[in-house]
Design a protein around this motif. Structure first.
Motif, PDB file in Angstrom:
ATOM      1  N   ALA A 140       0.824  -1.210   0.000  1.00 13.50           N
ATOM      2  CA  ALA A 140       0.000   0.000   0.000  1.00 13.50           C
ATOM      3  C   ALA A 140       0.858   1.259   0.000  1.00 13.50           C
ATOM      4  O   ALA A 140       0.578   2.212  -0.726  1.00 13.50           O
ATOM      5  CB  ALA A 140      -0.927   0.000   1.214  1.00 13.50           C
ATOM      6  N   THR A 148      -3.207   4.746   4.037  1.00 11.26           N
ATOM      7  CA  THR A 148      -4.583   4.592   4.518  1.00 11.26           C
ATOM      8  C   THR A 148      -5.603   4.743   3.402  1.00 11.26           C
ATOM      9  O   THR A 148      -6.751   4.324   3.546  1.00 11.26           O
ATOM     10  CB  THR A 148      -4.898   5.615   5.639  1.00 11.26           C
ATOM     11  OG1 THR A 148      -4.813   6.938   5.112  1.00 11.26           O
ATOM     12  CG2 THR A 148      -3.949   5.454   6.811  1.00 11.26           C
ATOM     13  N   LEU A 151      -6.722   0.490  -1.008  1.00 16.24           N
ATOM     14  CA  LEU A 151      -7.408  -0.778  -0.756  1.00 16.24           C
ATOM     15  C   LEU A 151      -6.526  -1.883  -1.316  1.00 16.24           C
ATOM     16  O   LEU A 151      -6.149  -1.853  -2.489  1.00 16.24           O
ATOM     17  CB  LEU A 151      -8.776  -0.809  -1.443  1.00 16.24           C
ATOM     18  CG  LEU A 151      -9.536  -2.127  -1.309  1.00 16.24           C
ATOM     19  CD1 LEU A 151      -9.979  -2.333   0.138  1.00 16.24           C
ATOM     20  CD2 LEU A 151     -10.724  -2.151  -2.243  1.00 16.24           C
ATOM     21  N   ARG A 178      -7.133  -2.800   4.484  1.00 18.53           N
ATOM     22  CA  ARG A 178      -6.559  -1.449   4.513  1.00 18.53           C
ATOM     23  C   ARG A 178      -5.511  -1.391   5.619  1.00 18.53           C
ATOM     24  O   ARG A 178      -5.439  -2.271   6.470  1.00 18.53           O
ATOM     25  CB  ARG A 178      -7.632  -0.402   4.781  1.00 18.53           C
ATOM     26  CG  ARG A 178      -8.607  -0.259   3.628  1.00 18.53           C
ATOM     27  CD  ARG A 178      -9.392   1.040   3.752  1.00 18.53           C
ATOM     28  NE  ARG A 178     -10.343   1.174   2.678  1.00 18.53           N
ATOM     29  CZ  ARG A 178     -10.072   1.733   1.499  1.00 18.53           C
ATOM     30  NH1 ARG A 178      -8.888   2.209   1.251  1.00 18.53           N
ATOM     31  NH2 ARG A 178     -11.009   1.818   0.574  1.00 18.53           N
ATOM     32  N   ALA A 188     -11.149  -4.228   5.418  1.00 19.14           N
ATOM     33  CA  ALA A 188     -11.704  -2.983   4.890  1.00 19.14           C
ATOM     34  C   ALA A 188     -13.146  -2.780   5.309  1.00 19.14           C
ATOM     35  O   ALA A 188     -13.623  -1.655   5.383  1.00 19.14           O
ATOM     36  CB  ALA A 188     -11.573  -2.947   3.376  1.00 19.14           C
TER      37      ALA A 188
END
Length: 193
Positions: A140, A148, A151, A178, A188
């Motif tokens: 991520a 943050t 996804l 997440r 998520a």
């Protein structure tokens, strides 16, 4: 108007101001000293660096470590660096990894709208929560500085996006995950912890 006879003149006070400031800071006058070696690792003019933020486990919890490169670092490159483990300097800082050696390749592909598809050759339940966080949040962070907003779709038990149920491949259980601001992965669908 006549100036009063007592008290310092403003010009004299300004003359002593630098000495007063230096004395107040504990800085004493010294002669020139020799410096250490020149800075190393400096880039040549016109070159650009990219950095990957890899999530490792430290003595006090999850910690990001930066790795620099002269080429762009996307989710796959960041995952590849993570799977190599901490560098010697990172190990000296107490960083380690809980991501086990897995049979098969871990892949991470940036998709549309800030999504990353992370494919694992194993199931999430076989991994420590910190290992899942390491994988998900490293991918991520490589997609977006603010992890943050990303996804991550974790596909279990496969490494090839072309494998699906119709072709007789492995079953693809997908988890939408997440990361919070410090590197903890969470489902998520759950409210942010």
């Amino acid at each position: 108007m006549k100036r009063p006879a007592s008290g310092p003149r403003p010009g004299r006070l300004l003359m002593f101001l630098p000495a007063l400031l230096l004395a107040g800071c504990g800085i004493s006058p010294t002669a020139p000293t020799t410096a250490g070696a020149p800075a190393s690792g400096a880039l040549q003019p016109g070159t650009r660096t990219h950095d990957a933020r890899l999530l490792f486990v430290g003595p006090t919890g999850l910690r990001y470590a930066a790795r620099t490169s002269t080429s762009s670092i996307g989710p796959q490159e960041a995952i590849d660096l993570l799977l190599k483990g901490p560098s010697q300097a990172e190990r000296k800082r107490g960083l380690t990894t809980l991501v086990p050696v897995m049979k098969g390749r871990v892949t991470a592909e940036a998709g549309r709208n800030g999504v990353v598809d992370l494919r694992l050759p194993t199931t999430v339940e076989r991994l420590d929560h910190a290992a899942v966080s390491q994988l998900v949040c490293t991918a991520a962070k490589a997609r977006d500085r603010d992890q943050t907003r990303v996804l991550v779709r974790v596909h279990e038990g496969q490494t090839d996006s072309r494998t699906d149920r119709q072709s007789g491949g492995q079953i693809d259980d997908t988890w939408d995950v997440r990361c919070d601001s410090v590197g903890n992965a969470y489902p998520a669908v759950a409210k942010h912890p």
